[in-house]
Design a protein around this motif. Structure first.
Motif, PDB file in Angstrom:
ATOM      1  N   LEU A  52       0.691  -1.345   0.177  1.00 40.61           N
ATOM      2  CA  LEU A  52       0.114   0.160  -0.109  1.00 40.61           C
ATOM      3  C   LEU A  52       0.819   1.425   0.171  1.00 40.61           C
ATOM      4  O   LEU A  52       0.534   2.333  -0.740  1.00 40.61           O
ATOM      5  N   PHE A  53       1.981   1.154   0.735  1.00 45.66           N
ATOM      6  CA  PHE A  53       2.965   2.315   0.579  1.00 45.66           C
ATOM      7  C   PHE A  53       3.268   2.561  -0.782  1.00 45.66           C
ATOM      8  O   PHE A  53       3.396   3.816  -1.188  1.00 45.66           O
ATOM      9  N   VAL A  54       3.817   1.586  -1.357  1.00 44.95           N
ATOM     10  CA  VAL A  54       4.446   1.695  -2.949  1.00 44.95           C
ATOM     11  C   VAL A  54       3.318   2.182  -3.752  1.00 44.95           C
ATOM     12  O   VAL A  54       3.521   3.218  -4.696  1.00 44.95           O
ATOM     13  N   ILE A  55       1.827   1.703  -3.701  1.00 41.78           N
ATOM     14  CA  ILE A  55       0.966   2.145  -4.478  1.00 41.78           C
ATOM     15  C   ILE A  55       0.543   3.371  -4.291  1.00 41.78           C
ATOM     16  O   ILE A  55       0.239   4.122  -5.159  1.00 41.78           O
ATOM     17  N   LYS A  56       0.036   3.708  -2.953  1.00 42.83           N
ATOM     18  CA  LYS A  56      -0.884   5.109  -2.552  1.00 42.83           C
ATOM     19  C   LYS A  56      -0.053   6.193  -2.023  1.00 42.83           C
ATOM     20  O   LYS A  56      -0.425   7.405  -2.235  1.00 42.83           O
ATOM     21  N   SER A  57       1.262   6.039  -1.595  1.00 39.67           N
ATOM     22  CA  SER A  57       1.842   7.146  -1.010  1.00 39.67           C
ATOM     23  C   SER A  57       2.524   8.279  -2.167  1.00 39.67           C
ATOM     24  O   SER A  57       2.898   9.131  -1.885  1.00 39.67           O
TER      25      SER A  57
END
Length: 315
Positions: A76-81
């Motif tokens: 989620l960090f890679v995709i959304k941040s």
């Protein structure tokens, strides 16, 4: 420093083994490079469980939840941040450690079996939320096609990334279990009442141990995403926790590198048994039964026992 900590013979063997592992991708087919990279991740996960199980005597029955949270936090960090993906390798383990702190504050008040059963309940709650939260976690579909840095996007890059991080984390964990904290932790495993009587805060020590183990399980979760490029709710299901527990028992749960050997055996067995049969859980049950009857000390424990007291001391 390393010779003093690990022993001369152990250090030499470790350096030779590391050199061989660094050369393996040059000779192995791509599938086996992938399999080795996966083993590094699972070996780190199993060893993190053994920190609280074998060295702390804590019945951590749902350790996979920290592994899954680390994998999802990284994805989620890679995709959304929108931040550099490398920062996810730092962010995700702290998410797992935070969950370990929250669950630990609730569970460390209980002893042994009750501790384990409550942890299964809390871990299953996290799994259920992940399984149903389609708008954030992707629900039962998981998250696929996670963009990774070019350096680790290939199978060889993932291999070296997992190898370096896993070895570094194993060294840190080894130093922890041989530190004054680690010795106290083992004392709590053997006799918590006596430790409490001499002034040791047993619950605080157990809480710290669980947070540390959850952190390294989160690191293992990031390594899994590095290999697979996807995450799914099964990563934090309780059956995976049982499989990790069997890895610790199979390799030797009172020996630091026992879970590493157990993870390698189980992953290879699962991979190649899946070619011939779909009944992997049946095979796993047979392995557990044979382990209880014939290898109570685990494979590595049996080998060290036959090697003699000198080898056991150096391990």
């Amino acid at each position: 420093m390393f010779n003093a900590l690990f022993g001369v013979k152990t250090t030499i063997i470790g350096v030779i083994l590391l050199a061989l592992l660094l050369m393996l991708p040059q000779f192995l087919p791509r599938f086996y490079v992938y399999l080795c990279a996966l083993i590094f991740a699972i070996a780190l996960l199993a060893t993190s469980l053994n920190m609280v199980l074998g060295y702390g005597g804590m019945y951590q029955f749902h350790h996979a939840v920290f592994y899954g949270v680390g994998a999802y936090a990284f994805a989620l960090f890679v995709i959304k941040s929108g931040l550099p993906p490398w920062m996810g390798y730092v962010f995700a383990p702290f998410c797992s450690a935070a969950l370990g702190l929250v669950m630990g504050l609730i569970t460390v008040r209980l002893n042994r079996l009750y501790f384990g059963m409550l942890q299964i309940s809390l871990g299953s709650l996290v799994w259920a939320i992940t399984y149903r939260w389609y708008t954030f976690t992707g629900g039962d579909d998981g998250i696929h096609g996670i963009p990774l840095p070019d350096l680790v996007a290939s199978s060889t890059g993932a291999y070296y990334c997992n190898l370096i991080i896993a070895v570094a984390c194993l060294m840190v964990m080894y130093m922890i279990v041989n530190s004054p904290f680690g010795r106290t932790f083992q004392g709590i495993r053997d006799n918590p009442e006596r430790c409490q009587a001499v002034g040791v805060n047993v619950q605080q020590q157990q809480l710290v141990g669980q947070v540390i183990a959850a952190f390294f399980a989160g690191v293992a979760g990031t390594l899994f995403v590095t290999v697979e490029g996807s995450v799914f709710p099964e990563l934090m299901f309780w059956t995976l926790s049982l499989e990790i527990l069997i890895m610790c028992l199979l390799g030797g749960w009172f020996i630091f590198l026992g879970p590493v050997l157990g993870a390698a055996i189980i992953i290879c067995l699962r991979t190649f048994a899946g070619i011939y049969t779909e009944y992997w859980t049946l095979i796993l049950g047979v392995v557990l039964m044979l382990l209880i009857f014939f290898l109570p000390e685990g494979v590595l424990g049996l080998l060290l026992h036959r090697a003699g007291p000198t080898s056991r001391k150096e391990s």
